[in-house]
Design a protein around this motif. Structure first.
Motif, PDB file in Angstrom:
ATOM      1  N   LEU A   1       3.381  13.305   0.790  1.00 47.86           N
ATOM      2  CA  LEU A   1       3.861  12.191   1.723  1.00 47.86           C
ATOM      3  C   LEU A   1       2.815  10.911   1.878  1.00 47.86           C
ATOM      4  N   PHE A   2       1.709  11.080   1.537  1.00 43.71           N
ATOM      5  CA  PHE A   2       0.511  10.236   1.833  1.00 43.71           C
ATOM      6  C   PHE A   2       0.760   9.262   0.648  1.00 43.71           C
ATOM      7  N   TYR A   3       0.937   9.808  -0.454  1.00 49.34           N
ATOM      8  CA  TYR A   3       1.012   9.056  -1.694  1.00 49.34           C
ATOM      9  C   TYR A   3       2.394   8.285  -1.677  1.00 49.34           C
ATOM     10  N   ASP A   4       3.518   8.765  -1.191  1.00 47.97           N
ATOM     11  CA  ASP A   4       4.670   8.039  -0.874  1.00 47.97           C
ATOM     12  C   ASP A   4       4.690   6.914  -0.138  1.00 47.97           C
ATOM     13  N   ILE A   5       3.708   7.157   1.161  1.00 47.33           N
ATOM     14  CA  ILE A   5       3.665   5.902   1.987  1.00 47.33           C
ATOM     15  C   ILE A   5       2.610   4.795   1.489  1.00 47.33           C
ATOM     16  N   LEU A   6       1.632   5.171   0.603  1.00 44.79           N
ATOM     17  CA  LEU A   6       0.956   4.448  -0.197  1.00 44.79           C
ATOM     18  C   LEU A   6       1.462   3.522  -1.181  1.00 44.79           C
ATOM     19  N   LEU A   7       2.414   4.131  -1.634  1.00 43.54           N
ATOM     20  CA  LEU A   7       3.329   3.587  -2.874  1.00 43.54           C
ATOM     21  C   LEU A   7       4.215   2.293  -2.163  1.00 43.54           C
TER      22      LEU A   7
ATOM     23  N   VAL B   1       2.254  -3.276 -12.539  1.00 42.87           N
ATOM     24  CA  VAL B   1       1.734  -1.959 -12.309  1.00 42.87           C
ATOM     25  C   VAL B   1       2.099  -1.167 -11.330  1.00 42.87           C
ATOM     26  N   ILE B   2       2.087  -1.397 -10.215  1.00 41.11           N
ATOM     27  CA  ILE B   2       2.573  -0.600  -9.148  1.00 41.11           C
ATOM     28  C   ILE B   2       4.057  -0.212  -9.242  1.00 41.11           C
ATOM     29  N   LEU B   3       4.666  -1.207  -9.638  1.00 40.09           N
ATOM     30  CA  LEU B   3       6.428  -0.842  -9.916  1.00 40.09           C
ATOM     31  C   LEU B   3       6.372   0.281 -10.801  1.00 40.09           C
TER      32      LEU B   3
ATOM     33  N   GLU C   1       5.101   3.688  -9.390  1.00 38.25           N
ATOM     34  CA  GLU C   1       6.221   4.068  -8.523  1.00 38.25           C
ATOM     35  C   GLU C   1       7.332   4.791  -9.272  1.00 38.25           C
ATOM     36  N   ILE C   2       7.815   3.920 -10.143  1.00 35.41           N
ATOM     37  CA  ILE C   2       9.142   4.761 -11.091  1.00 35.41           C
ATOM     38  C   ILE C   2       8.764   5.858 -11.673  1.00 35.41           C
ATOM     39  N   THR C   3       7.593   5.863 -12.301  1.00 36.94           N
ATOM     40  CA  THR C   3       7.212   6.898 -12.976  1.00 36.94           C
ATOM     41  C   THR C   3       6.996   8.115 -12.075  1.00 36.94           C
ATOM     42  N   TYR C   4       6.260   8.022 -11.035  1.00 35.94           N
ATOM     43  CA  TYR C   4       6.001   8.902 -10.003  1.00 35.94           C
ATOM     44  C   TYR C   4       7.448   9.519  -9.545  1.00 35.94           C
ATOM     45  N   ASN C   5       8.320   8.621  -9.159  1.00 42.37           N
ATOM     46  CA  ASN C   5       9.611   9.142  -8.704  1.00 42.37           C
ATOM     47  C   ASN C   5      10.540   9.993  -9.568  1.00 42.37           C
ATOM     48  N   LYS C   6      10.395   9.379 -10.871  1.00 45.77           N
ATOM     49  CA  LYS C   6      11.126   9.935 -11.981  1.00 45.77           C
ATOM     50  C   LYS C   6      10.306  11.299 -12.038  1.00 45.77           C
ATOM     51  N   GLU C   7       9.227  11.889 -12.223  1.00 49.25           N
ATOM     52  CA  GLU C   7       8.639  12.858 -12.479  1.00 49.25           C
ATOM     53  C   GLU C   7       8.426  13.667 -11.146  1.00 49.25           C
TER      54      GLU C   7
END
Length: 49
Positions: free
Chosen positions: A34-40, A13-15, A18-24
């Motif tokens: 930045l906070f969300y990137d670190i959290l992921l 689920v986390i993967l 992360e993939i969906t967030y990075n793609k969008e």
């Protein structure tokens, strides 16, 4: 064994998130945070340990 399967499910689920967030984010539809990137980056380690 039950917790091992739960960890794998959580990691998938986390993967997916992360993939969906990075793609969008690369398309420009979602602003980078930045906070969300670190959290992921930390979340898989928290599930693993």
């Amino acid at each position: 064994m039950q917790y091992f399967k739960l960890q794998i499910g959580c990691m998938l689920v986390i993967l997916y998130i992360e993939i969906t967030y990075n793609k969008e984010a690369t398309r420009g539809k979602v602003p980078r945070n930045l906070f969300y990137d670190i959290l992921l980056k930390i979340a898989p380690w928290a599930v693993f340990f």
